[in-house]
Design a protein around this motif. Structure first.
Motif, PDB file in Angstrom:
ATOM      1  N   ASP A 100       5.482   3.636  10.144  1.00  0.00           N
ATOM      2  CA  ASP A 100       4.182   3.976  10.730  1.00  0.00           C
ATOM      3  C   ASP A 100       3.065   3.144  10.104  1.00  0.00           C
ATOM      4  N   ASP A 101       3.136   2.950   8.797  1.00  0.00           N
ATOM      5  CA  ASP A 101       2.114   2.160   8.112  1.00  0.00           C
ATOM      6  C   ASP A 101       2.193   0.685   8.514  1.00  0.00           C
ATOM      7  N   VAL A 102       3.414   0.185   8.651  1.00  0.00           N
ATOM      8  CA  VAL A 102       3.590  -1.208   9.079  1.00  0.00           C
ATOM      9  C   VAL A 102       3.082  -1.386  10.505  1.00  0.00           C
ATOM     10  N   ASP A 103       3.418  -0.448  11.378  1.00  0.00           N
ATOM     11  CA  ASP A 103       2.932  -0.513  12.761  1.00  0.00           C
ATOM     12  C   ASP A 103       1.409  -0.556  12.810  1.00  0.00           C
ATOM     13  N   ALA A 104       0.776   0.320  12.040  1.00  0.00           N
ATOM     14  CA  ALA A 104      -0.684   0.423  12.072  1.00  0.00           C
ATOM     15  C   ALA A 104      -1.353  -0.868  11.618  1.00  0.00           C
ATOM     16  N   ARG A 108       0.830  -1.209   0.000  1.00  0.00           N
ATOM     17  CA  ARG A 108       0.000   0.000   0.000  1.00  0.00           C
ATOM     18  C   ARG A 108       0.863   1.257   0.000  1.00  0.00           C
ATOM     19  N   TRP A 109       1.928   1.213   0.750  1.00  0.00           N
ATOM     20  CA  TRP A 109       2.842   2.357   0.842  1.00  0.00           C
ATOM     21  C   TRP A 109       3.479   2.651  -0.516  1.00  0.00           C
ATOM     22  N   LEU A 110       3.867   1.604  -1.222  1.00  0.00           N
ATOM     23  CA  LEU A 110       4.469   1.769  -2.546  1.00  0.00           C
ATOM     24  C   LEU A 110       3.445   2.294  -3.551  1.00  0.00           C
ATOM     25  N   VAL A 111       2.238   1.726  -3.511  1.00  0.00           N
ATOM     26  CA  VAL A 111       1.181   2.141  -4.438  1.00  0.00           C
ATOM     27  C   VAL A 111       0.786   3.596  -4.198  1.00  0.00           C
ATOM     28  N   ALA A 112       0.796   4.014  -2.936  1.00  0.00           N
ATOM     29  CA  ALA A 112       0.396   5.381  -2.585  1.00  0.00           C
ATOM     30  C   ALA A 112       1.490   6.404  -2.862  1.00  0.00           C
ATOM     31  N   GLY A 113       2.631   5.936  -3.343  1.00  0.00           N
ATOM     32  CA  GLY A 113       3.694   6.868  -3.704  1.00  0.00           C
ATOM     33  C   GLY A 113       4.667   7.205  -2.591  1.00  0.00           C
ATOM     34  N   LYS A 168       5.609   7.602   6.311  1.00  0.00           N
ATOM     35  CA  LYS A 168       6.698   6.785   6.835  1.00  0.00           C
ATOM     36  C   LYS A 168       6.285   5.316   6.792  1.00  0.00           C
ATOM     37  N   LEU A 169       7.107   4.498   6.182  1.00  0.00           N
ATOM     38  CA  LEU A 169       6.786   3.080   6.050  1.00  0.00           C
ATOM     39  C   LEU A 169       6.599   2.429   7.416  1.00  0.00           C
TER      40      LEU A 169
END
Length: 234
Positions: free
Chosen positions: A185-189, A173-178, A182-183
Motif C-alpha cells: 500500500d505504501d509503495v502504491d501510494a 519509510r515503511w522500515l523506519v516507521a516500524g 502494508k508495504l
C-alpha cells in the motif's frame, strides 16, 4: 480493394517514411522504418486515426516521429495481444486515435495499462466493459496515450524512474516507521499514485483521491488544470 486494406497500405507507407527519417536521425534507420511500417499498417487497418481532425493527424505524426520509442512499445503490445487472441473494442478504437483491447497484455489484474497508443485491460475483472470502464479509457487511459505522444522518449524514463525511486523511498519509510502498515500500500501510494502522470490521469477521470486509497498518503488536491472532459470524442 476494400476501404480498410487501402488505408492500411497508405498509412503503412506514410508510417515507414516518417519512422525511417526519425530512425536515421537517431542512428537506426532500418528499425525506424520497420516500426513505422508495422504501426502504420495495423493502425490503418483498424481505422484508428481520425483523419478529419488536426488532432488525429497530429497524433499520427507524433506517433511515428517524436514518440516512435513509445510506438515501438505499442507494436510489441499489439503483437502479444494478437498472439493471445485479445479482442479489440471497436467503438473505443475506430477514429479515436488509440487502440483499445478488452483484455490483452496487462501488468496487474483489474488495472488497465497503456503502451504508447495501445490501451490494454479495458474490461473489468469479470470481462464486462460497462460505462465506468469506458470512462476509464476515455478520461484516464487516453491521458496516458497523449502523455506518451507529447513527452515522447522522456515519458517512459520519467515514469519508470519515478516508480523505481518511489518504491525505494516508500520501503525506507515503511522500515523506519516500524512496518506497521502494508508495504504494498505504501509503495502504491508513493511510486504509483503520486506519480505526476497518474495524478493527472486520475484527476481527469474525476477520481482523486482514487477510490479505495488512503487519501492521507497521496497528493491532497487534484492535479491543477486537469480537464474534466475526455480529450477525444467518445
Amino acid at each position: 480493394m476494400s476501404k480498410v486494406p487501402h488505408e492500411a497500405i497508405t498509412v503503412g507507407v506514410a508510417g515507414a517514411l516518417l519512422g525511417g527519417v526519425t530512425g536515421r536521425i537517431v542512428g537506426f534507420p532500418v528499425l525506424g522504418t520497420a516500426i513505422g511500417a508495422l504501426s502504420g499498417a495495423v493502425s490503418g487497418a483498424r481505422r484508428m486515426y481520425d483523419w478529419k481532425s488536426t488532432r488525429g493527424i497530429g497524433a499520427f505524426v507524433l506517433d511515428h516521429t517524436w514518440a516512435l520509442a513509445t510506438t515501438t512499445a505499442s507494436v510489441v503490445a499489439i503483437g502479444v495481444n494478437s498472439a493471445t487472441g485479445a479482442r479489440i473494442d471497436e467503438p473505443l478504437t475506430t477514429r479515436q486515435n488509440r487502440m483499445t483491447y478488452e483484455k490483452g497484455l496487462v501488468l496487474r489484474r483489474g488495472f488497465a495499462v497503456t503502451f504508447g497508443y495501445v490501451v490494454n485491460g479495458a474490461a473489468d475483472r469479470d470481462g464486462t466493459l460497462g460505462e465506468r470502464r469506458r470512462k476509464l479509457v476515455t478520461h484516464h487511459e487516453d491521458q496516458h496515450v497523449w502523455q506518451a505522444r507529447m513527452f515522447g522518449p522522456i515519458y517512459p524514463v520519467v515514469y519508470a524512474g519515478w516508480f523505481a525511486i518511489g518504491s525505494i523511498v516508500a520501503t525506507v519509510r515503511w522500515l523506519v516507521a516500524g512496518r506497521k502498515t502494508k508495504l504494498i500500500d505504501d509503495v502504491d501510494a508513493t511510486a504509483y499514485y503520486r506519480n505526476p502522470f497518474e495524478w493527472h490521469a486520475y484527476s481527469c477521470d474525476d477520481n482523486w483521491p482514487p477510490h479505495g486509497v488512503d487519501a492521507t498518503k497521496v497528493w491532497a488536491q487534484p492535479f491543477r488544470g486537469s480537464s474534466r472532459t475526455p480529450s477525444t470524442p467518445r
